[in-house]
Design a protein around this motif. Structure first.
Motif, PDB file in Angstrom:
ATOM      1  N   VAL A 185       0.842  -1.191   0.000  1.00 14.71           N
ATOM      2  CA  VAL A 185       0.000   0.000   0.000  1.00 14.71           C
ATOM      3  C   VAL A 185       0.883   1.249   0.000  1.00 14.71           C
ATOM      4  O   VAL A 185       1.893   1.330   0.688  1.00 14.71           O
ATOM      5  N   GLY A 186       0.519   2.217  -0.845  1.00 15.79           N
ATOM      6  CA  GLY A 186       1.288   3.448  -0.927  1.00 15.79           C
ATOM      7  C   GLY A 186       2.590   3.327  -1.689  1.00 15.79           C
ATOM      8  O   GLY A 186       3.403   4.258  -1.689  1.00 15.79           O
ATOM      9  N   HIS A 187       2.793   2.205  -2.366  1.00 12.76           N
ATOM     10  CA  HIS A 187       4.038   1.953  -3.089  1.00 12.76           C
ATOM     11  C   HIS A 187       3.744   1.486  -4.515  1.00 12.76           C
ATOM     12  O   HIS A 187       2.727   0.818  -4.762  1.00 12.76           O
ATOM     13  N   GLY A 188       4.670   1.807  -5.421  1.00  9.15           N
ATOM     14  CA  GLY A 188       4.575   1.307  -6.785  1.00  9.15           C
ATOM     15  C   GLY A 188       3.245   1.628  -7.432  1.00  9.15           C
ATOM     16  O   GLY A 188       2.802   2.778  -7.465  1.00  9.15           O
ATOM     17  N   LYS A 189       2.573   0.580  -7.926  1.00  8.77           N
ATOM     18  CA  LYS A 189       1.303   0.741  -8.638  1.00  8.77           C
ATOM     19  C   LYS A 189       0.083   0.556  -7.735  1.00  8.77           C
ATOM     20  O   LYS A 189      -1.050   0.635  -8.214  1.00  8.77           O
ATOM     21  N   SER A 190       0.300   0.282  -6.456  1.00  6.80           N
ATOM     22  CA  SER A 190      -0.822   0.070  -5.542  1.00  6.80           C
ATOM     23  C   SER A 190      -1.406   1.400  -5.076  1.00  6.80           C
ATOM     24  O   SER A 190      -0.778   2.456  -5.157  1.00  6.80           O
ATOM     25  N   GLU A 191      -2.632   1.334  -4.581  1.00  9.22           N
ATOM     26  CA  GLU A 191      -3.305   2.534  -4.094  1.00  9.22           C
ATOM     27  C   GLU A 191      -2.710   3.007  -2.778  1.00  9.22           C
ATOM     28  O   GLU A 191      -1.963   2.282  -2.120  1.00  9.22           O
ATOM     29  N   GLY A 192      -3.084   4.225  -2.399  1.00 10.10           N
ATOM     30  CA  GLY A 192      -2.671   4.789  -1.122  1.00 10.10           C
ATOM     31  C   GLY A 192      -1.761   5.980  -1.280  1.00 10.10           C
ATOM     32  O   GLY A 192      -1.086   6.144  -2.301  1.00 10.10           O
ATOM     33  N   ASP A 193      -1.750   6.852  -0.264  1.00  6.85           N
ATOM     34  CA  ASP A 193      -0.815   7.971  -0.244  1.00  6.85           C
ATOM     35  C   ASP A 193       0.604   7.435  -0.315  1.00  6.85           C
ATOM     36  O   ASP A 193       0.947   6.448   0.341  1.00  6.85           O
ATOM     37  N   ARG A 194       1.431   8.105  -1.088  1.00  6.74           N
ATOM     38  CA  ARG A 194       2.768   7.592  -1.378  1.00  6.74           C
ATOM     39  C   ARG A 194       3.600   7.422  -0.114  1.00  6.74           C
ATOM     40  O   ARG A 194       3.746   8.331   0.709  1.00  6.74           O
ATOM     41  N   ALA A 195       4.135   6.208   0.028  1.00  7.44           N
ATOM     42  CA  ALA A 195       5.044   5.819   1.116  1.00  7.44           C
ATOM     43  C   ALA A 195       4.416   5.996   2.493  1.00  7.44           C
ATOM     44  O   ALA A 195       5.129   6.148   3.481  1.00  7.44           O
ATOM     45  N   LEU A 196       3.077   5.947   2.543  1.00  4.89           N
ATOM     46  CA  LEU A 196       2.393   6.031   3.831  1.00  4.89           C
ATOM     47  C   LEU A 196       1.942   4.635   4.250  1.00  4.89           C
ATOM     48  O   LEU A 196       1.138   4.001   3.578  1.00  4.89           O
ATOM     49  N   ILE A 197       2.498   4.162   5.356  1.00  5.48           N
ATOM     50  CA  ILE A 197       2.063   2.908   5.979  1.00  5.48           C
ATOM     51  C   ILE A 197       1.736   3.231   7.432  1.00  5.48           C
ATOM     52  O   ILE A 197       2.620   3.630   8.200  1.00  5.48           O
ATOM     53  N   GLU A 198       0.485   3.093   7.789  1.00  7.03           N
ATOM     54  CA  GLU A 198       0.051   3.440   9.143  1.00  7.03           C
ATOM     55  C   GLU A 198       0.087   2.248  10.096  1.00  7.03           C
ATOM     56  O   GLU A 198       0.130   2.431  11.309  1.00  7.03           O
ATOM     57  N   ASP A 199       0.063   1.039   9.542  1.00  7.88           N
ATOM     58  CA  ASP A 199       0.076  -0.159  10.385  1.00  7.88           C
ATOM     59  C   ASP A 199       0.669  -1.311   9.584  1.00  7.88           C
ATOM     60  O   ASP A 199       0.064  -1.764   8.602  1.00  7.88           O
ATOM     61  N   PHE A 200       1.837  -1.779   9.978  1.00 10.16           N
ATOM     62  CA  PHE A 200       2.482  -2.864   9.237  1.00 10.16           C
ATOM     63  C   PHE A 200       1.739  -4.189   9.372  1.00 10.16           C
ATOM     64  O   PHE A 200       1.933  -5.085   8.543  1.00 10.16           O
ATOM     65  N   GLU A 201       0.888  -4.318  10.372  1.00  9.90           N
ATOM     66  CA  GLU A 201       0.089  -5.544  10.474  1.00  9.90           C
ATOM     67  C   GLU A 201      -0.807  -5.689   9.244  1.00  9.90           C
ATOM     68  O   GLU A 201      -1.050  -6.809   8.771  1.00  9.90           O
ATOM     69  N   ASP A 202      -1.306  -4.572   8.719  1.00  7.75           N
ATOM     70  CA  ASP A 202      -2.127  -4.613   7.508  1.00  7.75           C
ATOM     71  C   ASP A 202      -1.308  -5.077   6.299  1.00  7.75           C
ATOM     72  O   ASP A 202      -1.812  -5.814   5.438  1.00  7.75           O
ATOM     73  N   VAL A 203      -0.056  -4.650   6.243  1.00 11.33           N
ATOM     74  CA  VAL A 203       0.806  -5.068   5.131  1.00 11.33           C
ATOM     75  C   VAL A 203       1.107  -6.559   5.224  1.00 11.33           C
ATOM     76  O   VAL A 203       1.125  -7.268   4.212  1.00 11.33           O
ATOM     77  N   VAL A 204       1.320  -7.045   6.438  1.00 15.00           N
ATOM     78  CA  VAL A 204       1.509  -8.483   6.633  1.00 15.00           C
ATOM     79  C   VAL A 204       0.285  -9.243   6.140  1.00 15.00           C
ATOM     80  O   VAL A 204       0.401 -10.289   5.474  1.00 15.00           O
ATOM     81  N   THR A 205      -0.880  -8.721   6.422  1.00 11.67           N
ATOM     82  CA  THR A 205      -2.113  -9.366   5.957  1.00 11.67           C
ATOM     83  C   THR A 205      -2.185  -9.377   4.434  1.00 11.67           C
ATOM     84  O   THR A 205      -2.595 -10.382   3.832  1.00 11.67           O
ATOM     85  N   ASP A 206      -1.766  -8.294   3.785  1.00 11.65           N
ATOM     86  CA  ASP A 206      -1.744  -8.274   2.313  1.00 11.65           C
ATOM     87  C   ASP A 206      -0.763  -9.312   1.764  1.00 11.65           C
ATOM     88  O   ASP A 206      -1.049  -9.982   0.760  1.00 11.65           O
ATOM     89  N   VAL A 207       0.407  -9.441   2.412  1.00  8.02           N
ATOM     90  CA  VAL A 207       1.358 -10.467   1.977  1.00  8.02           C
ATOM     91  C   VAL A 207       0.746 -11.854   2.156  1.00  8.02           C
ATOM     92  O   VAL A 207       0.914 -12.739   1.297  1.00  8.02           O
ATOM     93  N   HIS A 208       0.016 -12.044   3.237  1.00  7.70           N
ATOM     94  CA  HIS A 208      -0.641 -13.343   3.446  1.00  7.70           C
ATOM     95  C   HIS A 208      -1.652 -13.631   2.343  1.00  7.70           C
ATOM     96  O   HIS A 208      -1.824 -14.793   1.938  1.00  7.70           O
ATOM     97  N   SER A 209      -2.275 -12.601   1.813  1.00  9.47           N
ATOM     98  CA  SER A 209      -3.217 -12.788   0.702  1.00  9.47           C
ATOM     99  C   SER A 209      -2.505 -13.321  -0.537  1.00  9.47           C
ATOM    100  O   SER A 209      -3.031 -14.206  -1.233  1.00  9.47           O
TER     101      SER A 209
ATOM    102  N   ILE B  95       8.704  -6.700   7.512  1.00 11.36           N
ATOM    103  CA  ILE B  95       7.399  -7.302   7.208  1.00 11.36           C
ATOM    104  C   ILE B  95       7.498  -8.822   7.228  1.00 11.36           C
ATOM    105  O   ILE B  95       6.632  -9.514   7.787  1.00 11.36           O
ATOM    106  N   ALA B  96       8.566  -9.350   6.634  1.00 13.21           N
ATOM    107  CA  ALA B  96       8.732 -10.806   6.578  1.00 13.21           C
ATOM    108  C   ALA B  96       8.953 -11.390   7.973  1.00 13.21           C
ATOM    109  O   ALA B  96       8.456 -12.478   8.291  1.00 13.21           O
ATOM    110  N   ALA B  97       9.710 -10.682   8.815  1.00  9.69           N
ATOM    111  CA  ALA B  97       9.931 -11.161  10.184  1.00  9.69           C
ATOM    112  C   ALA B  97       8.619 -11.214  10.957  1.00  9.69           C
ATOM    113  O   ALA B  97       8.330 -12.187  11.666  1.00  9.69           O
TER     114      ALA B  97
END
Length: 269
Positions: free
Chosen positions: A63-87, A112-114
């Motif tokens: 989220v917020g990176h590359g071609k994905s949606e979101g304000d650029r380079a904004l990550i408010e909760d890394f738990e959400d990013v872990v959930t996206d990786v799990h997807s 994130i991987a840790a």
């Protein structure tokens, strides 16, 4: 280079773009987790090596990176990013049921991987952490001391001794070249602390690779984090003179040989 294809899915905080480098009969599934401000498209060489080694390779733009949606380079909760990786892990396993999963995270992707390994480690065959943001990252408290974090741009020369890597990074429109957002720094601080206190990786085979001359994520900060989470099967490789992006270094083939040899050791059969 191996051919790739893209698809999108609904992430926790918006539309996420995923990339796949297919392999019809993979020995394992390699899930790549990219770092801060960059995108999964910078991992073409790594993916090609892994496909030729027998992997089907998957990754997402956070989220917020590359071609994905979101304000650029904004990550408010890394738990959400872990959930996206799990997807994307679930997508890979849907494509290839029962195939072992190897998670490979670089820099912020190592953080994130840790955390993923702490939450979902029972579904992994192996973990690779490259220059991981783990333990103590001095830039976080330094910038959080300001109400509005100052712009401290990354010096492209610190990425690799191959200066063409830094030049391509500086010219890449999908890379974020602006300042850290305060909320992102706060999320880093929270997740670094969470990882340190959330237990070890147990018996999960783990490979830690790091550049000996990494000035962006110095070894002295990462090592305490590794020591806090290491389980019973840790392999460490430090490359003298290498800078932050060991997968893009002048010695990248040596590094990737170490990754593939590690995978060969830990995979069943």
């Amino acid at each position: 280079m191996a051919e790739s294809r893209e698809h999108t899915f609904g992430g926790v905080r918006g539309r996420v773009v995923a990339r796949e480098w297919p392999n019809d009969r993979p020995r394992y599934l390699a899930i790549l987790v990219h770092g801060y401000g960059e995108h999964i498209g910078r991992y073409e060489y790594v993916a090609d090596r892994l496909v030729r080694h027998g992997a089907a390779v998957y990754g997402v733009d956070h989220v917020g990176h590359g071609k994905s949606e979101g304000d650029r380079a904004l990550i408010e909760d890394f738990e959400d990013v872990v959930t996206d990786v799990h997807s994307i892990v679930r997508r890979a396993l849907s494509d290839h049921p029962g195939v072992p999963v190897v998670l490979i995270g670089h820099s912020m992707g190592g953080l994130i991987a840790a955390r993923y390994a702490q939450r979902h480690g029972d579904g992994l065959a192996a973990l690779v952490l490259s220059g991981p943001v783990i333990g103590e990252w001095e830039i976080v408290p330094e910038l959080l001391a300001y109400e509005e974090p100052p712009d401290r741009p990354i010096d492209p020369a610190t990425l690799s001794r191959d200066l063409s890597v830094g030049a391509a990074y500086a010219a890449d429109p999908l890379v974020w070249h602006g300042p850290f957002k305060r909320a992102t720094l706060e999320a880093f601080a929270t997740t670094l602390a969470t990882i340190t206190k959330s237990g070890t990786f147990g018996a999960l085979p783990t490979l830690w690779v790091h550049g000996g001359d990494d000035r962006l994520v110095p070894i002295r900060g990462s090592r305490p984090g590794i020591e806090a989470v290491r389980g019973t099967d840790l392999t460490e490789r430090i490359y003298p003179g290498a800078r932050h992006e060991v997968f893009n270094e002048t010695s990248k083939d040596e590094v990737l040989d170490d990754v593939t040899s590690f995978v060969d050791r830990v995979l069943p059969g």
